[in-house]
Design a protein around this motif. Structure first.
Motif, PDB file in Angstrom:
ATOM      1  N   LYS A  68      29.072  33.653  30.041  1.00 30.30           N
ATOM      2  CA  LYS A  68      29.452  34.609  31.055  1.00 30.30           C
ATOM      3  C   LYS A  68      28.274  34.605  32.250  1.00 30.30           C
ATOM      4  O   LYS A  68      28.978  34.900  33.116  1.00 30.30           O
ATOM      5  CB  LYS A  68      29.758  35.917  30.346  1.00 30.30           C
ATOM      6  CG  LYS A  68      30.865  36.092  29.458  1.00 30.30           C
ATOM      7  CD  LYS A  68      30.951  37.455  28.820  1.00 30.30           C
ATOM      8  CE  LYS A  68      31.958  37.554  28.042  1.00 30.30           C
ATOM      9  NZ  LYS A  68      32.379  36.731  26.869  1.00 30.30           N
TER      10      LYS A  68
ATOM     11  N   LYS B   6      26.482  42.304  27.598  1.00 31.27           N
ATOM     12  CA  LYS B   6      27.446  41.555  27.284  1.00 31.27           C
ATOM     13  C   LYS B   6      26.468  40.240  26.599  1.00 31.27           C
ATOM     14  O   LYS B   6      25.824  39.822  27.362  1.00 31.27           O
ATOM     15  CB  LYS B   6      28.032  40.812  28.025  1.00 31.27           C
ATOM     16  CG  LYS B   6      29.314  41.772  28.499  1.00 31.27           C
ATOM     17  CD  LYS B   6      30.290  41.019  29.770  1.00 31.27           C
ATOM     18  CE  LYS B   6      31.172  42.072  30.365  1.00 31.27           C
ATOM     19  NZ  LYS B   6      32.026  41.452  31.074  1.00 31.27           N
TER      20      LYS B   6
ATOM     21  N   GLY C 213      35.836  40.507  22.689  1.00 31.75           N
ATOM     22  CA  GLY C 213      35.551  41.769  23.099  1.00 31.75           C
ATOM     23  C   GLY C 213      34.224  42.195  22.147  1.00 31.75           C
ATOM     24  O   GLY C 213      33.553  43.157  22.076  1.00 31.75           O
TER      25      GLY C 213
ATOM     26  N   GLN D   1      26.010  44.653  33.206  1.00 27.89           N
ATOM     27  CA  GLN D   1      26.970  44.514  34.307  1.00 27.89           C
ATOM     28  C   GLN D   1      26.987  46.301  34.594  1.00 27.89           C
ATOM     29  O   GLN D   1      27.078  46.899  33.926  1.00 27.89           O
ATOM     30  CB  GLN D   1      28.079  43.994  33.860  1.00 27.89           C
ATOM     31  CG  GLN D   1      29.131  43.576  34.690  1.00 27.89           C
ATOM     32  CD  GLN D   1      30.141  42.731  34.280  1.00 27.89           C
ATOM     33  OE1 GLN D   1      31.272  42.917  33.337  1.00 27.89           O
ATOM     34  NE2 GLN D   1      29.928  41.447  34.927  1.00 27.89           N
ATOM     35  N   LYS D   2      27.485  46.407  35.852  1.00 22.20           N
ATOM     36  CA  LYS D   2      27.843  47.625  36.209  1.00 22.20           C
ATOM     37  C   LYS D   2      29.017  48.055  35.234  1.00 22.20           C
ATOM     38  O   LYS D   2      29.936  47.298  35.414  1.00 22.20           O
ATOM     39  CB  LYS D   2      27.996  47.854  37.899  1.00 22.20           C
ATOM     40  CG  LYS D   2      28.261  49.227  38.172  1.00 22.20           C
ATOM     41  CD  LYS D   2      28.423  49.093  39.854  1.00 22.20           C
ATOM     42  CE  LYS D   2      28.777  50.285  40.491  1.00 22.20           C
ATOM     43  NZ  LYS D   2      28.119  51.414  40.226  1.00 22.20           N
TER      44      LYS D   2
ATOM     45  N   ILE E  55      32.398  49.558  35.237  1.00 26.22           N
ATOM     46  CA  ILE E  55      33.446  49.810  36.372  1.00 26.22           C
ATOM     47  C   ILE E  55      34.301  51.006  35.729  1.00 26.22           C
ATOM     48  O   ILE E  55      35.258  50.964  35.019  1.00 26.22           O
ATOM     49  CB  ILE E  55      34.271  48.661  36.362  1.00 26.22           C
ATOM     50  CG1 ILE E  55      33.330  47.577  37.136  1.00 26.22           C
ATOM     51  CG2 ILE E  55      35.367  49.079  37.769  1.00 26.22           C
ATOM     52  CD1 ILE E  55      32.513  47.716  38.234  1.00 26.22           C
TER      53      ILE E  55
ATOM     54  N   ASP F   1      42.433  46.794  31.914  1.00 25.05           N
ATOM     55  CA  ASP F   1      42.207  45.614  32.750  1.00 25.05           C
ATOM     56  C   ASP F   1      43.669  44.807  32.666  1.00 25.05           C
ATOM     57  O   ASP F   1      44.300  45.055  32.255  1.00 25.05           O
ATOM     58  CB  ASP F   1      40.974  44.691  32.265  1.00 25.05           C
ATOM     59  CG  ASP F   1      41.277  44.056  30.897  1.00 25.05           C
ATOM     60  OD1 ASP F   1      42.462  43.986  30.268  1.00 25.05           O
ATOM     61  OD2 ASP F   1      40.486  43.351  30.511  1.00 25.05           O
TER      62      ASP F   1
ATOM     63  N   ARG G 269      46.163  45.430  29.834  1.00 26.40           N
ATOM     64  CA  ARG G 269      45.958  45.551  28.499  1.00 26.40           C
ATOM     65  C   ARG G 269      45.329  47.002  28.665  1.00 26.40           C
ATOM     66  O   ARG G 269      44.525  47.270  29.432  1.00 26.40           O
ATOM     67  CB  ARG G 269      44.965  44.701  27.977  1.00 26.40           C
ATOM     68  CG  ARG G 269      45.533  43.069  28.145  1.00 26.40           C
ATOM     69  CD  ARG G 269      44.509  42.251  27.391  1.00 26.40           C
ATOM     70  NE  ARG G 269      43.220  42.160  28.369  1.00 26.40           N
ATOM     71  CZ  ARG G 269      42.294  41.419  28.004  1.00 26.40           C
ATOM     72  NH1 ARG G 269      42.316  40.558  27.017  1.00 26.40           N
ATOM     73  NH2 ARG G 269      40.872  41.299  28.571  1.00 26.40           N
TER      74      ARG G 269
ATOM     75  N   SER H  69      39.431  46.669  26.370  1.00 23.40           N
ATOM     76  CA  SER H  69      40.829  46.538  26.305  1.00 23.40           C
ATOM     77  C   SER H  69      41.423  45.474  25.485  1.00 23.40           C
ATOM     78  O   SER H  69      42.773  45.142  25.466  1.00 23.40           O
ATOM     79  CB  SER H  69      41.461  46.666  27.546  1.00 23.40           C
ATOM     80  OG  SER H  69      40.970  45.646  28.373  1.00 23.40           O
ATOM     81  N   ASN H  70      40.429  44.673  24.837  1.00 23.28           N
ATOM     82  CA  ASN H  70      41.037  43.440  23.846  1.00 23.28           C
ATOM     83  C   ASN H  70      42.088  43.668  23.057  1.00 23.28           C
ATOM     84  O   ASN H  70      41.887  44.528  22.294  1.00 23.28           O
ATOM     85  CB  ASN H  70      39.966  42.875  23.358  1.00 23.28           C
ATOM     86  CG  ASN H  70      38.741  42.271  24.379  1.00 23.28           C
ATOM     87  OD1 ASN H  70      38.094  43.332  25.113  1.00 23.28           O
ATOM     88  ND2 ASN H  70      38.671  41.094  24.563  1.00 23.28           N
TER      89      ASN H  70
ATOM     90  N   ASP I 233      40.209  37.860  33.307  1.00 24.12           N
ATOM     91  CA  ASP I 233      40.092  39.065  33.075  1.00 24.12           C
ATOM     92  C   ASP I 233      39.722  39.654  34.296  1.00 24.12           C
ATOM     93  O   ASP I 233      38.736  39.582  34.815  1.00 24.12           O
ATOM     94  CB  ASP I 233      39.100  39.665  31.879  1.00 24.12           C
ATOM     95  CG  ASP I 233      39.695  39.151  30.642  1.00 24.12           C
ATOM     96  OD1 ASP I 233      40.820  38.570  30.459  1.00 24.12           O
ATOM     97  OD2 ASP I 233      38.865  39.096  29.430  1.00 24.12           O
TER      98      ASP I 233
ATOM     99  N   GLU J 245      35.548  38.365  33.812  1.00 25.69           N
ATOM    100  CA  GLU J 245      35.450  37.114  32.938  1.00 25.69           C
ATOM    101  C   GLU J 245      36.383  36.118  32.941  1.00 25.69           C
ATOM    102  O   GLU J 245      37.526  36.612  33.165  1.00 25.69           O
ATOM    103  CB  GLU J 245      34.844  37.381  31.400  1.00 25.69           C
ATOM    104  CG  GLU J 245      36.174  37.679  30.509  1.00 25.69           C
ATOM    105  CD  GLU J 245      36.041  36.972  29.218  1.00 25.69           C
ATOM    106  OE1 GLU J 245      35.038  35.997  29.087  1.00 25.69           O
ATOM    107  OE2 GLU J 245      36.816  37.401  28.362  1.00 25.69           O
TER     108      GLU J 245
HETATM  109  N1  LIG Z   1      31.751  45.801  33.803  1.00 25.75           N
HETATM  110  C1  LIG Z   1      32.768  46.249  32.896  1.00 25.75           C
HETATM  111  N2  LIG Z   1      33.211  47.677  33.290  1.00 25.75           N
HETATM  112  C2  LIG Z   1      34.165  48.303  32.619  1.00 25.75           C
HETATM  113  N3  LIG Z   1      34.790  47.673  31.468  1.00 25.75           N
HETATM  114  C3  LIG Z   1      34.318  46.490  31.189  1.00 25.75           C
HETATM  115  C4  LIG Z   1      33.356  45.494  31.826  1.00 25.75           C
HETATM  116  N4  LIG Z   1      33.173  44.448  31.279  1.00 25.75           N
HETATM  117  C5  LIG Z   1      34.089  44.256  30.424  1.00 25.75           C
HETATM  118  N5  LIG Z   1      34.720  45.415  30.034  1.00 25.75           N
HETATM  119  C6  LIG Z   1      35.862  45.570  29.335  1.00 25.75           C
HETATM  120  O1  LIG Z   1      35.350  45.127  27.941  1.00 25.75           O
HETATM  121  C7  LIG Z   1      36.432  44.005  27.741  1.00 25.75           C
HETATM  122  C8  LIG Z   1      35.799  42.733  27.046  1.00 25.75           C
HETATM  123  O2  LIG Z   1      34.662  42.299  28.031  1.00 25.75           O
HETATM  124  P1  LIG Z   1      34.897  40.641  28.471  1.00 25.75           P
HETATM  125  O3  LIG Z   1      33.823  40.390  29.407  1.00 25.75           O
HETATM  126  O4  LIG Z   1      36.242  40.446  28.907  1.00 25.75           O
HETATM  127  O5  LIG Z   1      34.401  39.951  27.160  1.00 25.75           O
HETATM  128  P2  LIG Z   1      35.063  39.183  25.811  1.00 25.75           P
HETATM  129  O6  LIG Z   1      34.839  37.715  26.216  1.00 25.75           O
HETATM  130  O7  LIG Z   1      34.576  39.588  24.849  1.00 25.75           O
HETATM  131  O8  LIG Z   1      36.777  39.572  26.106  1.00 25.75           O
HETATM  132  C9  LIG Z   1      37.157  43.915  28.936  1.00 25.75           C
HETATM  133  O9  LIG Z   1      38.382  43.075  28.538  1.00 25.75           O
HETATM  134  C10 LIG Z   1      37.331  45.085  29.549  1.00 25.75           C
HETATM  135  O10 LIG Z   1      38.102  46.005  29.262  1.00 25.75           O
END
Ligand SMILES: Nc1ncnc2c1ncn2[C@@H]1O[C@H](COP(=O)(O)OP(=O)(O)O)[C@@H](O)[C@H]1O
Ligand SMILES: [Mg+2]
Length: 293
Positions: A95, A144, A151, A178-179, A181, A188, A204, A212-213, A248, A261
């Motif tokens: 990532k 992360k 997730g 990461q900030k 959001i 998402d 999702r 939201s996975n 995503d 991502e």
């Molecule tokens: N910076 C963020 N702010 C708010 N929610 C986040 C952020 N990063 C990830 N998420 C939530 O976490 C979930 C999993 O993160 P993600 O980076 O997609 O990792 P994975 O590869 O495990 O799916 C995302 O689908 C989202 O719902």
């Protein structure tokens, strides 16, 4: 005869992955391509001069459903065309690498800081580095694992103590900060891009988790792809040279979209069910046009 190989991971027995391979195989066969599903293995190796010794002949292309970057490198050296390519899968698997590859290309993303790599289990995380993360990204902050998926490697630190605990826990594995959001908490978008075109999207949502996975209990519904979302996702796939991906996307402030991502090996069973779009067919058709014209 037209021949393809679909490679899955050497060890994984995840039904979703095997089902993905079966779906693609049947779509290729519909198009007159004989597709063999195989587990990854020692199909090619390098001799002392770096010449490829290939035990893997006769395929026109390979659908690479694995993320094993060493095997994909050797298979490409042997002249086999992989979907997705070795370089694209390698960058997406990490990532932090993905973020760096997309930075400066006009793709909005949450502010992100790659974690400092540590090779010494006895070392302690420095207090001024924690200060920097807190000052730059604020609380809560997302942490992360760079190589996580579904997730499982995504965490939220609500305050300094939680951040310190996470930093210590993840010190020896590549990770990023990461900030958070907040406008996207628990929801998402997942967008599938094939051959440079955004073809399906779902929203999702989770009522119990900020992630939201679907694998963590999130639910999904079909979503519209508006022009801005299309532009961002298609540019993302193009920048990373991906034939196929699931992106995503977070909901930022004032309707802004932020790329969270990119999954080079996104499962498509869920989004096919939710949107009714035949992803396997679109991907097989795209590959056949690329290979056979
Ligand atoms: N910076 C963020 N702010 C708010 N929610 C986040 C952020 N990063 C990830 N998420 C939530 O976490 C979930 C999993 O993160 P993600 O980076 O997609 O990792 P994975 O590869 O495990 O799916 C995302 O689908 C989202 O719902
Ligand atoms: Mg994800």
């Amino acid at each position: 005869m037209k021949r393809a190989v679909i490679l899955t991971n050497a060890y994984s027995t995840l039904p979703t992955g095997l089902n993905q391979a079966e779906r693609l195989k049947s779509e290729f066969e519909r198009l007159g391509v004989s597709a063999e599903i195989r587990r990854n293995g020692f199909f090619a190796s390098l001799d002392k001069d770096g010449t490829v010794i290939n035990n893997f002949c006769g395929y026109d292309f390979c659908v690479y459903l694995d993320k094993d970057k060493y095997t994909s490198a050797i298979l490409e050296k042997s002249g086999l065309r992989l979907f997705n390519s070795h370089a694209a899968v390698r960058v997406c698997d990490d990532k932090a690498e993905t973020h760096l590859a997309l930075a400066g290309q006009g793709i909005p993303m949450p502010p992100t800081v790659a974690g400092l790599l540590c090779y010494d289990a006895g070392a302690s995380v420095r207090s001024n580095d924690i200060d920097f993360i807190a000052r730059t990204l604020g609380y809560p902050v997302i942490v992360k694992e760079s190589y996580g998926s579904l997730g499982k490697g995504v965490y939220k630190a609500d305050d300094r103590h939680e951040l310190e605990v996470l930093c210590e826990k993840l010190k020896l594995v590549p990770h990023l900060f990461q900030k958070f959001i907040s406008t996207s908490a628990g929801k998402d978008l997942r967008v599938i891009v094939i051959g440079g075109k955004a073809v399906a999207a779902m929203q999702r949502k989770s009522d119990t988790d900020f992630r939201s996975n679907l694998e963590l209990g999130g639910t999904a519904k079909s979503a519209e792809i508006d022009e801005r979302l299309r532009d961002i996702c298609e540019l993302t796939a193009k920048t990373l040279n991906l034939d196929y991906c699931g992106i995503d996307v977070l909901y930022g402030e004032n309707g802004e979209y932020l790329v969270c991502e990119v999954n080079s090996n996104a499962f498509f069973g869920g989004i096919e069910r939710v949107t009714g779009v035949n992803i396997a067919r679109l991907y097989a058709e795209y590959i056949c046009t690329k290979i056979y014209g």
